[in-house]
Each structure stands twice: as C-alpha cells, then as structure tokens.
Design a protein around this motif. Structure first.
Motif, PDB file in Angstrom:
ATOM      1  N   PHE A   1       0.751  -1.219   0.096  1.00  0.00           N
ATOM      2  CA  PHE A   1      -0.140   0.148   0.076  1.00  0.00           C
ATOM      3  C   PHE A   1       0.616   1.246   0.071  1.00  0.00           C
ATOM      4  O   PHE A   1       0.316   2.362  -0.604  1.00  0.00           O
ATOM      5  N   THR A   2       1.923   0.990   0.817  1.00  0.00           N
ATOM      6  CA  THR A   2       2.961   2.301   0.696  1.00  0.00           C
ATOM      7  C   THR A   2       3.385   2.476  -0.451  1.00  0.00           C
ATOM      8  O   THR A   2       3.429   3.848  -0.922  1.00  0.00           O
ATOM      9  N   GLU A   3       3.876   1.665  -1.408  1.00  0.00           N
ATOM     10  CA  GLU A   3       4.475   1.625  -2.778  1.00  0.00           C
ATOM     11  C   GLU A   3       3.201   2.520  -3.480  1.00  0.00           C
ATOM     12  O   GLU A   3       3.324   3.417  -4.236  1.00  0.00           O
ATOM     13  N   LEU A   4       2.233   2.086  -3.534  1.00  0.00           N
ATOM     14  CA  LEU A   4       0.881   2.549  -4.223  1.00  0.00           C
ATOM     15  C   LEU A   4       0.760   4.233  -3.878  1.00  0.00           C
ATOM     16  O   LEU A   4       0.682   4.970  -4.779  1.00  0.00           O
ATOM     17  N   PHE A   5       0.673   4.451  -2.604  1.00  0.00           N
ATOM     18  CA  PHE A   5       0.611   5.834  -2.203  1.00  0.00           C
ATOM     19  C   PHE A   5       1.744   6.522  -2.640  1.00  0.00           C
ATOM     20  O   PHE A   5       1.571   7.877  -2.844  1.00  0.00           O
ATOM     21  N   MET A   6       2.939   6.308  -2.686  1.00  0.00           N
ATOM     22  CA  MET A   6       4.189   7.118  -2.757  1.00  0.00           C
ATOM     23  C   MET A   6       3.909   7.291  -4.341  1.00  0.00           C
ATOM     24  O   MET A   6       4.488   8.521  -4.790  1.00  0.00           O
ATOM     25  N   SER A   7       3.557   6.335  -4.988  1.00  0.00           N
ATOM     26  CA  SER A   7       3.580   6.513  -6.516  1.00  0.00           C
ATOM     27  C   SER A   7       2.411   7.781  -6.931  1.00  0.00           C
ATOM     28  O   SER A   7       2.683   8.332  -7.737  1.00  0.00           O
ATOM     29  N   HIS A   8       1.424   7.720  -6.207  1.00  0.00           N
ATOM     30  CA  HIS A   8       0.491   8.758  -6.305  1.00  0.00           C
ATOM     31  C   HIS A   8       1.090  10.068  -5.791  1.00  0.00           C
ATOM     32  O   HIS A   8       0.891  11.023  -6.775  1.00  0.00           O
ATOM     33  N   LEU A   9       1.828  10.135  -5.002  1.00  0.00           N
ATOM     34  CA  LEU A   9       2.436  11.377  -4.452  1.00  0.00           C
ATOM     35  C   LEU A   9       3.297  11.818  -5.427  1.00  0.00           C
ATOM     36  O   LEU A   9       3.414  13.182  -5.986  1.00  0.00           O
ATOM     37  N   VAL A  10       4.194  10.979  -6.145  1.00  0.00           N
ATOM     38  CA  VAL A  10       5.234  11.252  -7.129  1.00  0.00           C
ATOM     39  C   VAL A  10       4.277  11.825  -8.700  1.00  0.00           C
ATOM     40  O   VAL A  10       4.601  12.820  -9.060  1.00  0.00           O
ATOM     41  N   ASN A  11       3.355  10.984  -8.831  1.00  0.00           N
ATOM     42  CA  ASN A  11       2.522  11.297  -9.915  1.00  0.00           C
ATOM     43  C   ASN A  11       1.730  12.779  -9.965  1.00  0.00           C
ATOM     44  O   ASN A  11       1.642  13.442 -10.855  1.00  0.00           O
ATOM     45  N   ARG A  12       1.286  13.016  -8.680  1.00  0.00           N
ATOM     46  CA  ARG A  12       0.670  14.206  -8.412  1.00  0.00           C
ATOM     47  C   ARG A  12       1.504  15.577  -8.561  1.00  0.00           C
ATOM     48  O   ARG A  12       0.973  16.433  -9.031  1.00  0.00           O
ATOM     49  N   ASN A  13       2.825  15.302  -8.164  1.00  0.00           N
ATOM     50  CA  ASN A  13       3.442  16.156  -8.364  1.00  0.00           C
ATOM     51  C   ASN A  13       3.882  16.437  -9.767  1.00  0.00           C
ATOM     52  O   ASN A  13       4.000  17.824 -10.252  1.00  0.00           O
ATOM     53  N   VAL A  14       4.187  15.545 -10.681  1.00  0.00           N
ATOM     54  CA  VAL A  14       4.392  15.585 -11.904  1.00  0.00           C
ATOM     55  C   VAL A  14       3.161  16.482 -12.536  1.00  0.00           C
ATOM     56  O   VAL A  14       3.575  17.349 -13.446  1.00  0.00           O
ATOM     57  N   ARG A  15       2.118  15.771 -12.508  1.00  0.00           N
ATOM     58  CA  ARG A  15       0.834  16.528 -13.023  1.00  0.00           C
ATOM     59  C   ARG A  15       0.792  17.977 -12.672  1.00  0.00           C
ATOM     60  O   ARG A  15       0.439  18.887 -13.547  1.00  0.00           O
ATOM     61  N   ILE A  16       0.995  18.262 -11.347  1.00  0.00           N
ATOM     62  CA  ILE A  16       0.870  19.786 -11.102  1.00  0.00           C
ATOM     63  C   ILE A  16       1.935  20.699 -11.940  1.00  0.00           C
ATOM     64  O   ILE A  16       1.730  21.832 -12.438  1.00  0.00           O
ATOM     65  N   GLN A  17       3.303  19.905 -12.095  1.00  0.00           N
ATOM     66  CA  GLN A  17       4.129  20.596 -12.868  1.00  0.00           C
ATOM     67  C   GLN A  17       3.625  20.903 -14.234  1.00  0.00           C
ATOM     68  O   GLN A  17       4.049  21.903 -14.806  1.00  0.00           O
ATOM     69  N   GLU A  18       3.179  19.841 -14.765  1.00  0.00           N
ATOM     70  CA  GLU A  18       2.522  20.061 -16.229  1.00  0.00           C
ATOM     71  C   GLU A  18       1.626  20.844 -16.292  1.00  0.00           C
ATOM     72  O   GLU A  18       1.502  21.837 -17.160  1.00  0.00           O
TER      73      GLU A  18
END
Length: 238
Positions: free
Chosen positions: A136-153
């Motif tokens: 679950f931690t791996e999924l959640f960390m992936s979410h955080l990284v992806n959210r950061n990338v999307r915000i930059q986009e």
C-alpha cells in the motif's frame, strides 16, 4: 474495512509538446482488501451522491480519501470570492493527503461530480497502514510522485499555452487519450463552467472553442463528449 481497487485505471501518456513533460503513469493495480483489513473503525466506505460535498475549504484536515469509482472536483475560493478548480480526480486517486504532513485545515473543497464510491481513512489509521503495509505504501508513494508531476505539467500549461490549447490538453487528459484499455475516448459529463475554471478562462470562451473543435471534427457529442485523436493538432500547433 473492505476496499477493492483491483480495477485501477491508467493515466494517458502524451508525448512532450512544446516544453510540456509527458503525463505521468499510474501504479500497477492490486487488491487492498487484505492490506486494509485491520483498519477497523478508522476507515469507512462512502456511497456519495452527485454533487455531495466531502469536505469544505477551512474544515479540519483529519483524513485521507481514496476514490474507488466516480469523479471528485477540488475547488478553492479566494478572499474576493473567486472560485477555481484545482483538480479533477477519478477512480484510483487519493486526496486529502496533506493532513499527513501536518496540515490541519483543508485548503480546498471536495465535491463528488457523480455517484461515487469513496473510502475515508482517518489520519492515524492511514499513518499506521503506511508503516506496516509495504504494498500500500508503494501505491501511495507512486500517487504522490505522479501528483507532483501533474502539478508541474499543469503549471507549464498555464504559463505558456493560450486558452484554446489548454482546453484541448484538458479534454485529451479527461478522455484518457492514449490509454490502451480505453478504446473510446469519451469525457464524463462536465459543465462548460467547470472547464472554464479548470483552464482559467470564461465560459463563453470555452463554448467558442468547443464549437470550433466540433466544426473541425476534433470532437463530437454522442453519448457524452467524444474526443478524436485529431484534437492533438491543436496541442501540437505552434
């Protein structure tokens, strides 16, 4: 608590366009029933109706939410009363995670756009699960990284692209353009006012651009707003 996220969707991957980084990809799906089986009273599955408010800007920030299915809109209102859409979230997304970093007050209002199934996990329970459940931690960390990338986009899009191109990109993302498991790029029902808030323009401008896209054959209205690959022409235009 019983949460099944085995049908986790994938975010479309768009090629870099005029300085725009490619859209992120989501983590691989998995079944979290066993992972959160010990959450107990610290979690609850919510069956939300259309336009149901989950929390309001200024409320106490004390839980993380996970969208099993449906759509959720995050909005903020300035002191002058101006409202803006800061995110459109769907099945597979988390929100409210800032409470884990010490945020005590919600910085946005979360509203379900349609009938949705959403899991609410209180802060203490979420912290405990993250400590003891690696998958679950791996999924959640992936979410955080992806959210950061999307915000930059999104920031790059707002800074460098005109409203017409911003709208085209938003439609392509909402339609999951390029997603292998989504052969029909159809956008869920969303108002022109919401689209205007998302890209930072007026409803009349959104209506004008949508009419233009329709005349050019880039979109059509058939069981929802259907987006054709040719809409990429607008994003690629210099």
């Amino acid at each position: 608590m019983d949460l099944d996220i085995s049908a986790r969707p994938h975010t479309p991957t768009l090629k870099p366009l005029h300085g725009m980084p490619p859209a992120h990809t989501r983590a691989m799906p998995f079944n979290s029933t066993s992972i959160l089986s010990g959450a107990g009273d610290g979690s609850a599955t919510l069956q939300c109706r259309k336009q149901q408010i989950l929390f309001t800007q200024g409320d106490a920030a004390n839980a993380v939410f996970y969208i099993v299915n449906g759509w959720v809109k995050l909005t903020v209102v300035s002191r002058q009363g101006k409202e803006a859409v800061v995110a459109m979230l769907e099945g597979g997304d988390f929100f409210g995670e800032a409470c884990l970093a010490g945020q005590r007050v919600c910085s946005a209002t979360a509203t379900s756009l349609d009938a949705s199934t959403i899991v609410r996990i209180d802060r203490a329970t979420m912290s405990r699960v993250l400590q003891h459940e690696p998958a679950f931690t791996e999924l959640f960390m992936s979410h955080l990284v992806n959210r950061n990338v999307r915000i930059q986009e999104d920031l790059i899009d707002q800074l460098f692209n005109p409203a017409e191109k911003r709208l085209a990109r938003t439609l392509l993302l909402l339609a999951h353009f390029g997603r292998e498991d989504s052969p029909e790029a159809v956008i869920p029902k969303i108002s022109q006012e919401t689209l205007a808030e998302m890209i930072g323009t007026t409803r009349s401008r959104v209506s004008f651009f949508l009419n233009r896209f329709k005349k050019l054959g880039f979109i059509e209205y058939a069981d929802g707003l259907r987006v054709h690959r040719s809409l990429l022409n607008v994003v690629l235009a210099s």
